[in-house]
Design a protein around this motif. Structure first.
Motif, PDB file in Angstrom:
ATOM      1  N   MET A  66       0.831  -1.205   0.000  1.00 25.68           N
ATOM      2  CA  MET A  66       0.000   0.000   0.000  1.00 25.68           C
ATOM      3  C   MET A  66       0.863   1.251   0.000  1.00 25.68           C
ATOM      4  O   MET A  66       1.987   1.259   0.468  1.00 25.68           O
ATOM      5  CB  MET A  66      -0.913   0.019   1.225  1.00 25.68           C
ATOM      6  N   ARG A  67       0.293   2.304  -0.577  1.00 26.44           N
ATOM      7  CA  ARG A  67       0.924   3.617  -0.530  1.00 26.44           C
ATOM      8  C   ARG A  67       0.102   4.516   0.388  1.00 26.44           C
ATOM      9  O   ARG A  67      -1.138   4.535   0.306  1.00 26.44           O
ATOM     10  CB  ARG A  67       1.007   4.243  -1.924  1.00 26.44           C
ATOM     11  N   ALA A 106      -5.458   8.444  11.497  1.00 25.84           N
ATOM     12  CA  ALA A 106      -6.088   7.746  10.366  1.00 25.84           C
ATOM     13  C   ALA A 106      -5.242   7.912   9.111  1.00 25.84           C
ATOM     14  O   ALA A 106      -4.733   9.008   8.823  1.00 25.84           O
ATOM     15  CB  ALA A 106      -7.490   8.292  10.127  1.00 25.84           C
ATOM     16  N   TYR A 107      -5.083   6.825   8.380  1.00 31.28           N
ATOM     17  CA  TYR A 107      -4.331   6.836   7.132  1.00 31.28           C
ATOM     18  C   TYR A 107      -5.269   6.578   5.962  1.00 31.28           C
ATOM     19  O   TYR A 107      -6.060   5.633   5.981  1.00 31.28           O
ATOM     20  CB  TYR A 107      -3.248   5.755   7.128  1.00 31.28           C
ATOM     21  N   HIS A 148     -12.775   1.058   1.705  1.00 33.76           N
ATOM     22  CA  HIS A 148     -12.752   2.529   1.685  1.00 33.76           C
ATOM     23  C   HIS A 148     -11.325   3.085   1.707  1.00 33.76           C
ATOM     24  O   HIS A 148     -11.139   4.304   1.696  1.00 33.76           O
ATOM     25  CB  HIS A 148     -13.537   3.085   2.869  1.00 33.76           C
ATOM     26  N   GLY A 149     -10.323   2.191   1.789  1.00 35.42           N
ATOM     27  CA  GLY A 149      -8.939   2.652   1.758  1.00 35.42           C
ATOM     28  C   GLY A 149      -8.520   3.430   2.977  1.00 35.42           C
ATOM     29  O   GLY A 149      -7.771   4.407   2.871  1.00 35.42           O
ATOM     30  N   ARG A 165      -4.620  -7.557  10.577  1.00 32.78           N
ATOM     31  CA  ARG A 165      -5.974  -8.007  10.885  1.00 32.78           C
ATOM     32  C   ARG A 165      -6.778  -6.792  11.303  1.00 32.78           C
ATOM     33  O   ARG A 165      -6.293  -5.953  12.063  1.00 32.78           O
ATOM     34  CB  ARG A 165      -5.978  -9.018  12.032  1.00 32.78           C
ATOM     35  N   GLY A 166      -7.980  -6.694  10.824  1.00 32.38           N
ATOM     36  CA  GLY A 166      -8.820  -5.573  11.214  1.00 32.38           C
ATOM     37  C   GLY A 166      -8.353  -4.260  10.620  1.00 32.38           C
ATOM     38  O   GLY A 166      -7.440  -4.195   9.796  1.00 32.38           O
ATOM     39  N   SER A 167      -8.992  -3.174  11.075  1.00 34.59           N
ATOM     40  CA  SER A 167      -8.727  -1.852  10.502  1.00 34.59           C
ATOM     41  C   SER A 167      -7.667  -1.065  11.257  1.00 34.59           C
ATOM     42  O   SER A 167      -7.311   0.036  10.855  1.00 34.59           O
ATOM     43  CB  SER A 167     -10.032  -1.036  10.470  1.00 34.59           C
TER      44      SER A 167
END
Length: 207
Positions: free
Chosen positions: A48-49, A63-64, A84-85, A111-113
């Motif tokens: 990911m970027r 938050a990223y 939702h990225g 795992r998870g957000s």
């Protein structure tokens, strides 16, 4: 093994375990894991970027906003979480928060957000060639093998696992634990072993 070195290894291991097992509301502690273990136990493995980060979207968290460049592993639940990225993390490292730089590529096994220091998170450019091959598919071949952590004590060899120490750079950066099937008079036997890749052999020759 040199007695002094043996003693130091066990002292470090004890302190590591003590930090992990002692509860604290203001400390982050994680047991170390081989990259292959991170891959096999993760719900998602992505490249990911980081597009941007914000302190406002999630209370007490950073938050990223991310762009997924490649997906090496993804459960249905993880796909729903990442659609939702967005990923979040605690604000401080003492709470296992992760500070990522905008614009850089990272490989994440999670795992998870919520991201934490207990996840595998590494800048793509800093990965070894074996790590890149591992996360792109090679580690998957070894998920039936268990990687047992060992700090230098008595080693018990098992056919379904490989022994590993977080102090062993060669196995961590340049090898993977995979099953090897060979024929014996009693029939076929499967034995998990550290694959002897060229970089692994070079590392063992000059640790």
């Amino acid at each position: 093994m040199n007695i002094l070195r043996y003693f130091c290894v066990w002292i470090i291991a004890f302190l590591w375990l003590f930090a992990f097992l002692t509860p604290s509301v203001n400390a982050c502690s994680c047991m170390p894991s081989h990259p292959q273990t991170h891959f096999c136990e993760a719900d998602y493995v992505i490249v990911m970027r980081v597009l941007r980060k914000s302190h406002r979207l999630v209370k007490d968290h950073l938050a990223y906003k991310i762009e997924i460049k490649k997906s090496y592993k993804m459960t249905d639940a993880a796909q729903n979480i990442l659609k939702h990225g967005r990923l979040s993390t605690a604000l401080s490292e003492s709470m296992c928060g992760v500070n990522l730089e905008v614009g850089k590529l990272y490989v994440v096994a999670g795992r998870g957000s919520k991201l934490s220091l207990c996840n595998y998170i590494k800048e793509y450019q800093k990965m070894t060639i074996i790590e890149r091959r591992g996360f792109s598919g090679a580690y998957r071949k070894g998920c039936k093998c268990k990687i047992n952590m060992n700090f230098g004590g008595r080693v018990v060899e098992k056919s379904d696992s490989c022994n590993w120490s977080p102090f062993k750079k060669c196995e961590t950066d340049f090898s993977l634990c995979v099953p090897l099937v060979y024929r014996t008079p009693e029939g076929l036997i499967s034995q998990c072993h550290w694959r002897k890749t060229p970089p692994y052999k070079a590392c063992l020759a000059d640790p």
